[in-house]
Scaffold this motif. Sequence first.
Motif, PDB file in Angstrom:
ATOM      1  N   TRP C  86       3.043   3.863  -1.970  1.00  9.09           N
ATOM      2  CA  TRP C  86       3.663   3.962  -3.290  1.00  9.09           C
ATOM      3  C   TRP C  86       2.955   5.003  -4.135  1.00  9.09           C
ATOM      4  CZ3 TRP C  86       8.274   2.406  -3.518  1.00  9.09           C
ATOM      5  CH2 TRP C  86       8.696   1.307  -2.765  1.00  9.09           C
ATOM      6  N   ALA C  87       1.634   5.139  -3.933  1.00  6.14           N
ATOM      7  CA  ALA C  87       0.897   6.150  -4.689  1.00  6.14           C
ATOM      8  C   ALA C  87       1.424   7.541  -4.362  1.00  6.14           C
ATOM      9  CB  ALA C  87      -0.590   6.051  -4.388  1.00  6.14           C
ATOM     10  N   THR C  92       0.880   9.949  -7.485  1.00  6.02           N
ATOM     11  CA  THR C  92      -0.400   9.760  -8.182  1.00  6.02           C
ATOM     12  C   THR C  92      -1.569   9.845  -7.215  1.00  6.02           C
ATOM     13  OG1 THR C  92      -0.065   7.388  -7.967  1.00  6.02           O
ATOM     14  CG2 THR C  92       0.507   8.386 -10.077  1.00  6.02           C
ATOM     15  N   GLY C  93      -1.421   9.228  -6.039  1.00  9.59           N
ATOM     16  CA  GLY C  93      -2.423   9.420  -4.997  1.00  9.59           C
ATOM     17  C   GLY C  93      -3.667   8.546  -5.063  1.00  9.59           C
ATOM     18  N   ALA C  98      -6.409   0.551  -8.793  1.00  6.08           N
ATOM     19  CA  ALA C  98      -5.438  -0.529  -8.658  1.00  6.08           C
ATOM     20  C   ALA C  98      -5.996  -1.656  -7.797  1.00  6.08           C
ATOM     21  CB  ALA C  98      -4.144   0.017  -8.049  1.00  6.08           C
ATOM     22  N   LEU C  99      -6.694  -1.273  -6.708  1.00  9.11           N
ATOM     23  CA  LEU C  99      -7.308  -2.293  -5.842  1.00  9.11           C
ATOM     24  C   LEU C  99      -8.321  -3.112  -6.636  1.00  9.11           C
ATOM     25  CD1 LEU C  99      -7.882  -0.264  -2.553  1.00  9.11           C
ATOM     26  CD2 LEU C  99      -6.395  -2.231  -2.845  1.00  9.11           C
ATOM     27  N   GLU C 100      -9.101  -2.400  -7.439  1.00 15.85           N
ATOM     28  CA  GLU C 100     -10.136  -3.072  -8.210  1.00 15.85           C
ATOM     29  C   GLU C 100      -9.509  -3.963  -9.279  1.00 15.85           C
ATOM     30  OE1 GLU C 100     -13.123  -0.238  -9.387  1.00 15.85           O
ATOM     31  OE2 GLU C 100     -14.074  -1.781 -10.615  1.00 15.85           O
ATOM     32  N   GLY C 101      -8.503  -3.427  -9.953  1.00 16.74           N
ATOM     33  CA  GLY C 101      -7.861  -4.153 -11.038  1.00 16.74           C
ATOM     34  C   GLY C 101      -7.298  -5.497 -10.609  1.00 16.74           C
ATOM     35  N   PHE C 102      -6.851  -5.594  -9.395  1.00 16.86           N
ATOM     36  CA  PHE C 102      -6.292  -6.859  -8.938  1.00 16.86           C
ATOM     37  C   PHE C 102      -7.154  -7.516  -7.862  1.00 16.86           C
ATOM     38  CE2 PHE C 102      -2.753  -5.192 -11.229  1.00 16.86           C
ATOM     39  CZ  PHE C 102      -2.185  -6.316 -11.783  1.00 16.86           C
ATOM     40  N   VAL C 130      -0.461   2.026  -9.540  1.00 17.63           N
ATOM     41  CA  VAL C 130      -0.437   3.312  -8.847  1.00 17.63           C
ATOM     42  C   VAL C 130       0.805   4.132  -9.183  1.00 17.63           C
ATOM     43  CG1 VAL C 130      -1.753   2.345  -6.929  1.00 17.63           C
ATOM     44  CG2 VAL C 130       0.717   2.588  -6.719  1.00 17.63           C
ATOM     45  N   THR C 131       1.811   3.516  -9.823  1.00 15.14           N
ATOM     46  CA  THR C 131       2.979   4.330 -10.162  1.00 15.14           C
ATOM     47  C   THR C 131       2.664   5.312 -11.283  1.00 15.14           C
ATOM     48  OG1 THR C 131       3.752   2.757 -11.807  1.00 15.14           O
ATOM     49  CG2 THR C 131       4.619   2.495  -9.581  1.00 15.14           C
ATOM     50  N   GLY C 132       1.684   4.961 -12.122  1.00 16.36           N
ATOM     51  CA  GLY C 132       1.331   5.836 -13.227  1.00 16.36           C
ATOM     52  C   GLY C 132       2.395   5.888 -14.305  1.00 16.36           C
ATOM     53  N   ARG C 133       3.353   4.959 -14.277  1.00 19.47           N
ATOM     54  CA  ARG C 133       4.418   4.976 -15.280  1.00 19.47           C
ATOM     55  C   ARG C 133       4.046   4.068 -16.452  1.00 19.47           C
ATOM     56  NH1 ARG C 133      10.243   5.379 -12.314  1.00 19.47           N
ATOM     57  NH2 ARG C 133       9.990   7.538 -11.669  1.00 19.47           N
ATOM     58  N   PRO C 134       4.436   4.437 -17.664  1.00 15.05           N
ATOM     59  CA  PRO C 134       3.954   3.723 -18.851  1.00 15.05           C
ATOM     60  C   PRO C 134       4.680   2.413 -19.162  1.00 15.05           C
ATOM     61  CG  PRO C 134       5.238   5.623 -19.517  1.00 15.05           C
ATOM     62  CD  PRO C 134       5.154   5.674 -18.021  1.00 15.05           C
TER      63      PRO C 134
END
Lengths: 218, 242, 202
Positions: C86-87, C92-93, C98-102, C130-134
């Motif tokens: 998905w990254a 976004t790459g 994201a791994l850390e956040g969850f 990881v989508t980087g969308r707001p």
Amino acid sequence: MRALIARDLALAVRAGGGFGLGLAFFLIVVTLIPFGVGPETTLLTEIAPGILWIGALLACLLSLDRVFALDWEDGSLDLLATAPLPMEGIVTIKALAHWLTTGLPLVLAAPALGLLLSLPAPGYLWLFLSLLIGTPALSVIGTFGAALTVGLKRGGLLLSLLVLPLYVPTLIFGAEVARRGADGLAVETPLLMLAGLSFGTLALLPFASAAVLRVNLR
Amino acid sequence: MSLWEYANPVKFIRTTDRVLPWLAWLSAVCLAVGLIWGFFFTPDDFRQGSTVKIIYLHVPSALMAINGWLMMLVASLIWIVRRHHVSALAARAAAPVGATMTVIALATGAIWGQPMWGTYWAWDPRLTSFLILFLFYLGYMALWAAIENDDTAADLTSILCLVGSVFALLSRYAVNFWNQGLHQGASLSLDKEKNVADVFYFPLLVSIAGFVLLFIALVFLRTQTEIRARRMRALLARERMA
Amino acid sequence: MLTVSDLSVARGGLPVLSGVSFALQAGEALILRGPNGSGKTTLLRSIAGLQPPLSGTIEGTDRIAYAGHQDGIKTALSVEENLGFWASVFGTGKIEAALEGFDLLGLKSRLAGNLSAGQKRRLGLARLLVTGRPVWVLDEPTVSLDAASVALFAGAVKTHLAGGGAALMATHIDLGLPEARSLDVTPFKARPEELGADEAFL
């Protein structure tokens, strides 16, 4: 786009079935034919190009219902639809992945199976070429059928009913190339028609597939 | 006053209700005149004998088999562009009628073929094309039947009809190419109008008119049925909502 | 960031909600409330652009990261590969944050098929980062999460809002987001006479 094809290939390799099943089916069809029509070499030689083409076509059909079904079931298709990828691109990539995992192995295996049916020597090259040019059309048309039936519970049979009539022109020109090649006749016309069909479907059909997929997602 | 007014289901039903009896009677008269004239009051063909008279069923049904698909194509396009529900339902209504016409054309062709060519079936381009057309009809009807949501079904079948038309045309050319390639131009093709003398031609025209009217009447009737079925589903859904 | 005006949405050809309007600014969260079957999922799917609305307008669809009932997880791929896919789709790459956040760092190379339901859900939610969308549009994001994971999720939403993001979600539990507004969809229930597409048949 590249990520999508890489993921689909990885899934096909890991989940199995992708490469193996279609090929095994192709082998079984070709094995069964002599049981049905008798073992005479002359007869088998004569019908070999047609049998190989029909076998490849049916093997292609076998894996079509998986093109979108898995992504539909686990919700990936919804997420892909909201991703910054055009739907036309998604369906083209899906068709390409289907061709790489099903069509291409069939193309490579067909000459070997030609041996079983005593295909005449000049036929191997043309069989290989006709399948190489024709199977992408089968994948693209099949992807359209898969997009049409993606939301249906028992879509598999309907998918065959919808896709097989659409396969008629490809089969006719493809098998004609292989047959003429095996008989040592000129193959230019059907070969060009086959190539035209492949490029034409590849250029136009993804728009229809994307449209029906959008309808099915809503 | 525009044509699109008839896209309103109520208006469509009211208008067709008025037209239908006329259409039905006119079609019955045309069919009776055309067939009786053709069967009993035309001379036997000097080569084919009386078997030629099946032409009065065969040619009109074959015409309507193709025109039925064309009508579905036009109706599908109207649905895609203008989203008139009646148009989608008319396409749905026409499919079984067209498929039946295709079966009649194939069956009468086979019956005619036996005495003429010595076989019920030959892989002649024209015959093969009709068989493929029948497969397209089957797929189209199966897709309609498989999808529950009316609008989704209308959208999907319309696109299938569009794509199918292109492929049906491609198949026609492919089949022509294929059979010539095999049999060096089999001489089974029926060059109709050119070989048909006036004495056979006029009853044929009447009978074609009869088939056209019959087709229109059946499509109107079936469209009315589809509209009423749709209306029933909408009423039931409203009942559930309330 | 997201403006919805006079939106009417349909499910199965029948209108379920009509006249829904709201606007979401950066840093805001809006929680949709309403009983089961009231049309929250249909509304969210329409806003995410998956189905066309009957009428009304939505601005900002291309800023949305959508997460529905299903996580779109491929069980044959590892956690890292799932997120990495998905990254790169969203361009976004980077997946570490994201791994850390969850709290998925320890599960990084585990096959997604071997995760528990709650862990899968966390992976599905990590996709949002990881989508980087707001604008996050979430449908029942806390299903099958335990208390600790819900707190983790609430923390991620807070961080997202603080970073200038916005969130629209349908949920029944209290996430402890003081700044969140809530919107009850019940008053917007479409009346039977507003049958939209089918009105010609009545």
